[in-house]
Design an enzyme around this catalytic site. Structure first.
Site, PDB file in Angstrom:
ATOM      1  N   HIS A 267      22.438  51.325   5.564  1.00 57.51           N
ATOM      2  CA  HIS A 267      23.626  51.984   6.226  1.00 57.51           C
ATOM      3  C   HIS A 267      23.597  52.446   7.727  1.00 57.51           C
ATOM      4  O   HIS A 267      24.234  53.604   7.665  1.00 57.51           O
ATOM      5  CB  HIS A 267      24.463  52.887   5.451  1.00 57.51           C
TER       6      HIS A 267
ATOM      7  N   HIS B  71      33.543  51.833   3.123  1.00 54.90           N
ATOM      8  CA  HIS B  71      32.556  52.096   2.102  1.00 54.90           C
ATOM      9  C   HIS B  71      33.396  53.091   1.160  1.00 54.90           C
ATOM     10  O   HIS B  71      32.899  54.091   0.553  1.00 54.90           O
ATOM     11  CB  HIS B  71      31.312  52.670   2.337  1.00 54.90           C
TER      12      HIS B  71
ATOM     13  N   GLU C 291      32.055  46.205  -0.640  1.00 54.11           N
ATOM     14  CA  GLU C 291      31.804  46.237   0.998  1.00 54.11           C
ATOM     15  C   GLU C 291      31.523  44.976   1.494  1.00 54.11           C
ATOM     16  O   GLU C 291      30.757  44.245   1.403  1.00 54.11           O
ATOM     17  CB  GLU C 291      30.683  47.076   1.101  1.00 54.11           C
TER      18      GLU C 291
HETATM   19  C1  GLA Z   1      25.678  50.592  -1.104  1.00 53.31           C
HETATM   20  C2  GLA Z   1      24.200  50.383  -1.419  1.00 53.31           C
HETATM   21  C3  GLA Z   1      23.790  51.069  -2.431  1.00 53.31           C
HETATM   22  C4  GLA Z   1      23.999  52.663  -2.479  1.00 53.31           C
HETATM   23  C5  GLA Z   1      25.423  52.749  -2.065  1.00 53.31           C
HETATM   24  C6  GLA Z   1      25.501  54.261  -1.390  1.00 53.31           C
HETATM   25  O1  GLA Z   1      26.514  50.143  -1.921  1.00 53.31           O
HETATM   26  O2  GLA Z   1      24.119  48.812  -1.714  1.00 53.31           O
HETATM   27  O3  GLA Z   1      22.635  50.681  -3.078  1.00 53.31           O
HETATM   28  O4  GLA Z   1      23.107  52.849  -1.365  1.00 53.31           O
HETATM   29  O5  GLA Z   1      25.963  51.911  -0.757  1.00 53.31           O
HETATM   30  O6  GLA Z   1      25.048  55.109  -2.337  1.00 53.31           O
END
Ligand code: GLA
Length: 387
Positions: A147, A221, A352
Site C-alpha cells: 500500500h 480502502h 478494493e
Molecule cells: C489489503 C491487503 C490486506 C491487508 C489490508 C490492510 O486488503 O490485501 O492483506 O494488508 O489491506 O490491513
C-alpha cells in the site's frame, strides 16, 4: 396626574414591547422547527477536522444528497471518514469502519477509508525493474512492500476544493508525490474526486500524470459493514463477484503469477454466497485479487453485496481489471473505532478495485506502468439501494 399618565404610558409601552418581542421569539421558534423538518438537500460543506502534530490543519468535506445520504471525507489520506446510508425502514447508519477523530486515525488505522497509493497492495520484496533500472521501495509488510510504503498516500495531507454540479456534489483532492518518495520514480501529480449523486452513488475518480515512467495503482480502502459500523460480523453478508478467475498467492500474499478458475472452489462468488459460508476453507480468510470479467477499461459491475436484516445493498462498479476482496482478517479487537465500537476479526470487509498485486514483477498481468505524456484515469462507483 401628569406623573400618573407617564407611568401609564411606560406600562403600555413596556407591555407592547414585551408582546412584540415574545411574538418575535415565537416566530423564530416556528422557523427553527420548520428548518429542522426541512428536506435534506444536495450540498457540500467544508469543516475543520483536526490538526496534525506539525500544526497543519486537516479539513473535512461533508457531502449530502437529497435522499439524506452523507459522505464525510478528510484531507488527511483523502480518507472517507463516514458514509451514512438508509436501511429498508429508512433508518440511516454509518456503514464504514473508522475513527471519531483525527487522533484515532494517526494512532492506528489499517487504511480505514483511505486513498491508497502510489501502488495499492503488494510488490514482492519491494523491488521491480523498469526499463532496465532496478528500483527499491520500502519493505513495510514483512519483506514486501504494501500500500505505497511506510508513508503512503493514506498518510499524507491532500489539498482539496469543492465541486457542485446539477445532480451531484463533491470534493477534489490533489497531491504531488515527489520523485523518489518511498522509492518510486518520477513526480506524480495525483487527484482523487469524490462525488455524491442524487442516485445514491458515491463516485470516486482518480487521475495522475508523471514525469518519469512509474507504476501507479490507486484504490479506495473502506471497510464496510452494511448492518452499520461496529454492528457485528460481516459473515452473513451475501457477496457476488463478477469474476471467473483469481490470482492465487504465496504465504506472503504475493501472487504466484497463476490465473486460476474459481469454479468449484470457495472463491466462486459468480452466484451470490454469504461471506462466511466457505471462509473456513480459505486459509487466513479471503484476501485475494479477483480477475474481473470486464477485463478493465469500461465502468462495469464488479461486485454486489447485500445484508439481509437491514436490506442494504452496495454495488461496486469499476474500470479496473481486478478487485481485492479482503474479509477483515487482521482486525483483532485492538482498535476501538467510531462511537466506542470495538473492531473484531471479520467486522468489516474491503472491496478494493485495482490492478493486480505485484504487476510490476508479473509481465503477464495487465500493465500498471504510467509514462510521461499519458494520463492515468480510473473510476470506481459505489451504488446503494435497498431490498
Ligand atoms: C489489503 C491487503 C490486506 C491487508 C489490508 C490492510 O486488503 O490485501 O492483506 O494488508 O489491506 O490491513
Amino acid at each position: 396626574m401628569k406623573k400618573f399618565h407617564s407611568i401609564l404610558f411606560l406600562c403600555v409601552l413596556s407591555g407592547s414591547l414585551m408582546l412584540f418581542f415574545s411574538c418575535g421569539k415565537k416566530t423564530a421558534t416556528e422557523e427553527e422547527i420548520s428548518q429542522m423538518k426541512e428536506e435534506p438537500k444536495m450540498d457540500v460543506q467544508r469543516q475543520e477536522f483536526g490538526q496534525l502534530p506539525d500544526g497543519q490543519l486537516v479539513d473535512l468535506y461533508v457531502l449530502t444528497n437529497g435522499n439524506g445520504m452523507e459522505a464525510r471525507i478528510m484531507t488527511y489520506g483523502a480518507t472517507l471518514v463516514s458514509l451514512s446510508v438508509p436501511d429498508k425502514e429508512g433508518n440511516f447508519a454509518d456503514i464504514t469502519l473508522g475513527c471519531d477523530s483525527l487522533e484515532g486515525y494517526l494512532a492506528a488505522s489499517p487504511y480505514f477509508g483511505a486513498t491508497v497509493g502510489r501502488y495499492a497492495n503488494r510488490i514482492a520484496k519491494g523491488k521491480f525493474i523498469l526499463d532496465g533500472v532496478e528500483y527499491t521501495l520500502a519493505a513495510n509488510n514483512g519483506e514486501n512492500h504494501l500500500h505505497g510504503g511506510s508513508k503512503g498516500y493514506d498518510k499524507v495531507l491532500w489539498q482539496a476544493g469543492t465541486i457542485r454540479r446539477e445532480n451531484e456534489v463533491g470534493a477534489k483532492f490533489v497531491y504531488l508525490s515527489k520523485d523518489d518518495e518511498e522509492g518510486y520514480p518520477g513526480n506524480l501529480n495525483c487527484a482523487v474526486t469524490y462525488m455524491l449523486t442524487d442516485r445514491d452513488e458515491l463516485k470516486i475518480g482518480y487521475e495522475a500524470e508523471t514525469d518519469k515512467p512509474t507504476p501507479v495503482n490507486l484504490t479506495h480502502h473502506s471497510y464496510f459493514n452494511l448492518a452499520g459500523q461496529g454492528n457485528g460480523y460481516i459473515l452473513d453478508h451475501e457477496l457476488m463477484l463478477n469474476a471467473d478467475q483469481y490470482t492465487p498467492v504465496d504465504a506472503g500474499l504475493i501472487p504466484t503469477g497463476e490465473i486460476r478458475d474459481v469454479a468449484g472452489t470457495p472463491m466462486d462468488f459468480t452466484i451470490p454466497h454469504t461471506i462466511g459460508e466457505r471462509i473456513a476453507q480459505v486459509e487466513g480468510g479471503y484476501d485475494h485479487n479477483f480477475v474481473l470479467r470486464s477485463g478493465g477499461g469500461e465502468l462495469e459491475l464488479a461486485a454486489r453485496v447485500s445484508e439481509p436484516r437491514s436490506g442494504r445493498i452496495m454495488e461496486v462498479y469499476t474500470t479496473e481489471p481486478g478487485i481485492q476482496f479482503y474479509s477483515g482478517n487482521f482486525l483483532d479487537g485492538s482498535i476501538t473505532g467510531k462511537a466506542g465500537k470495538v473492531y473484531y476479526k471479520h467486522y468489516g470487509f474491503c472491496l478494493e478495485p485495482q490492478h493486480f498485486p505485484d504487476s510490476p514483477n508479473k509481465p503477464d498481468f495487465p500493465s500498471a506502468i504510467l509514462r510521461p505524456g499519458e494520463t492515468y484515469q480510473t473510476q470506481t462507483t459505489l451504488k446503494f439501494s435497498i431490498e
